[in-house]
Design a protein around this motif. Sequence first.
Motif, mmCIF file in Angstrom:
data_model
loop_
_atom_site.group_PDB
_atom_site.id
_atom_site.type_symbol
_atom_site.label_atom_id
_atom_site.label_comp_id
_atom_site.label_asym_id
_atom_site.label_seq_id
_atom_site.Cartn_x
_atom_site.Cartn_y
_atom_site.Cartn_z
ATOM 1 N N SER A 2 0.828 -1.203 0.000
ATOM 2 C CA SER A 2 0.000 0.000 0.000
ATOM 3 C C SER A 2 0.866 1.257 0.000
ATOM 4 O O SER A 2 0.519 2.262 -0.618
ATOM 5 C CB SER A 2 -0.949 0.006 1.201
ATOM 6 O OG SER A 2 -0.209 -0.021 2.411
ATOM 7 N N TYR A 3 2.020 1.188 0.713
ATOM 8 C CA TYR A 3 2.935 2.330 0.723
ATOM 9 C C TYR A 3 3.542 2.555 -0.653
ATOM 10 O O TYR A 3 3.690 3.694 -1.112
ATOM 11 C CB TYR A 3 4.045 2.113 1.756
ATOM 12 C CG TYR A 3 3.576 2.161 3.180
ATOM 13 C CD1 TYR A 3 3.180 3.366 3.757
ATOM 14 C CD2 TYR A 3 3.522 1.010 3.951
ATOM 15 C CE1 TYR A 3 2.744 3.419 5.078
ATOM 16 C CE2 TYR A 3 3.082 1.044 5.273
ATOM 17 C CZ TYR A 3 2.696 2.251 5.823
ATOM 18 O OH TYR A 3 2.261 2.299 7.125
ATOM 19 N N LEU A 4 3.889 1.447 -1.329
ATOM 20 C CA LEU A 4 4.455 1.539 -2.668
ATOM 21 C C LEU A 4 3.445 2.122 -3.652
ATOM 22 O O LEU A 4 3.781 2.974 -4.481
ATOM 23 C CB LEU A 4 4.912 0.157 -3.139
ATOM 24 C CG LEU A 4 5.589 0.092 -4.512
ATOM 25 C CD1 LEU A 4 6.847 0.942 -4.525
ATOM 26 C CD2 LEU A 4 5.909 -1.355 -4.872
ATOM 27 N N ARG A 5 2.184 1.677 -3.522
ATOM 28 C CA ARG A 5 1.136 2.193 -4.403
ATOM 29 C C ARG A 5 0.906 3.678 -4.141
ATOM 30 O O ARG A 5 0.729 4.463 -5.081
ATOM 31 C CB ARG A 5 -0.159 1.402 -4.193
ATOM 32 C CG ARG A 5 -1.269 1.775 -5.181
ATOM 33 C CD ARG A 5 -2.549 0.976 -4.952
ATOM 34 N NE ARG A 5 -2.349 -0.444 -5.196
ATOM 35 C CZ ARG A 5 -2.342 -1.376 -4.235
ATOM 36 N NH1 ARG A 5 -2.493 -1.028 -2.955
ATOM 37 N NH2 ARG A 5 -2.174 -2.633 -4.536
ATOM 38 N N ALA A 6 0.899 4.047 -2.859
ATOM 39 C CA ALA A 6 0.703 5.461 -2.512
ATOM 40 C C ALA A 6 1.847 6.317 -3.043
ATOM 41 O O ALA A 6 1.631 7.423 -3.548
ATOM 42 C CB ALA A 6 0.594 5.610 -0.994
ATOM 43 N N PHE A 7 3.077 5.785 -2.965
ATOM 44 C CA PHE A 7 4.241 6.510 -3.476
ATOM 45 C C PHE A 7 4.132 6.681 -4.987
ATOM 46 O O PHE A 7 4.363 7.770 -5.526
ATOM 47 C CB PHE A 7 5.522 5.764 -3.116
ATOM 48 C CG PHE A 7 6.760 6.340 -3.748
ATOM 49 C CD1 PHE A 7 7.361 7.475 -3.214
ATOM 50 C CD2 PHE A 7 7.318 5.754 -4.880
ATOM 51 C CE1 PHE A 7 8.505 8.019 -3.803
ATOM 52 C CE2 PHE A 7 8.445 6.291 -5.474
ATOM 53 C CZ PHE A 7 9.044 7.421 -4.929
ATOM 54 N N TRP A 8 3.776 5.603 -5.687
ATOM 55 C CA TRP A 8 3.695 5.643 -7.146
ATOM 56 C C TRP A 8 2.573 6.560 -7.616
ATOM 57 O O TRP A 8 2.707 7.241 -8.633
ATOM 58 C CB TRP A 8 3.502 4.239 -7.686
ATOM 59 C CG TRP A 8 3.369 4.168 -9.169
ATOM 60 C CD1 TRP A 8 2.284 3.768 -9.889
ATOM 61 C CD2 TRP A 8 4.369 4.512 -10.145
ATOM 62 N NE1 TRP A 8 2.522 3.843 -11.237
ATOM 63 C CE2 TRP A 8 3.799 4.300 -11.430
ATOM 64 C CE3 TRP A 8 5.672 4.984 -10.059
ATOM 65 C CZ2 TRP A 8 4.511 4.549 -12.605
ATOM 66 C CZ3 TRP A 8 6.376 5.228 -11.236
ATOM 67 C CH2 TRP A 8 5.790 5.013 -12.478
ATOM 68 N N ASN A 9 1.456 6.584 -6.891
ATOM 69 C CA ASN A 9 0.306 7.390 -7.279
ATOM 70 C C ASN A 9 0.385 8.833 -6.788
ATOM 71 O O ASN A 9 -0.490 9.642 -7.116
ATOM 72 C CB ASN A 9 -0.988 6.748 -6.772
ATOM 73 C CG ASN A 9 -1.320 5.477 -7.536
ATOM 74 O OD1 ASN A 9 -1.032 5.365 -8.722
ATOM 75 N ND2 ASN A 9 -1.911 4.505 -6.856
#
Length: 202
Positions: A2-9
């Motif tokens: 979820s952190y990776l997705r938040a970073f990418w988005n």
Amino acid sequence: MSYLRAFWNSPYTFWFILALPGLPIIGGLLREGEKLEHLLHPSGEFAARFLIVSLMITPLMFLTNGQRWVRWLLARRRYIGVAAGCYAALHLAIYLLDKGSLGPILEDLVKIGIWTGWLASLIFIPLTITSNDWSISKLGRSWKSLQKLAYPAAALVLAHWILLDFKIGPALVHFTPLILLQAYRYVHVTNKRKERKLTAHA
């Protein structure tokens, strides 16, 4: 994950990606002895690339039936358009610094390749400064009409590139995907309108 997705988005991550091509150009401006004419082409090229990408997104939505990666780009289309405007401003600033004074700038205006670039730059200004939520809410339906100026801007950029470079190949490599996608969009929209008319008369 979820952190990776938040970073990418994150819009900040996307802005960083859009800014990456500009870092060596800015670095060149700061270095002593760097020839400004060597920075003109890359700055203009990235302005053209980001403009092309922003205009390709809508026809890609039709072509791919709104696949997830295209919708991801669609949500960030305004960022890409603003990046195009910023690189165009950087390109213009480098040109003015390279010329150094008003005389050479005025002499250049007789060249069609130069004034097509100036016209494109003028169009970029309202497109860039109105690419925000406040402008959209204030302009309403007029905002979309204003943003359609991106198409004549793209035509002027193509003319500017070809007429100054005198090499049609590199320009067409960049612009042909956009031309083909816009042709597909026209055919797609035309067919949909015909289908609606047939359905209405049935």
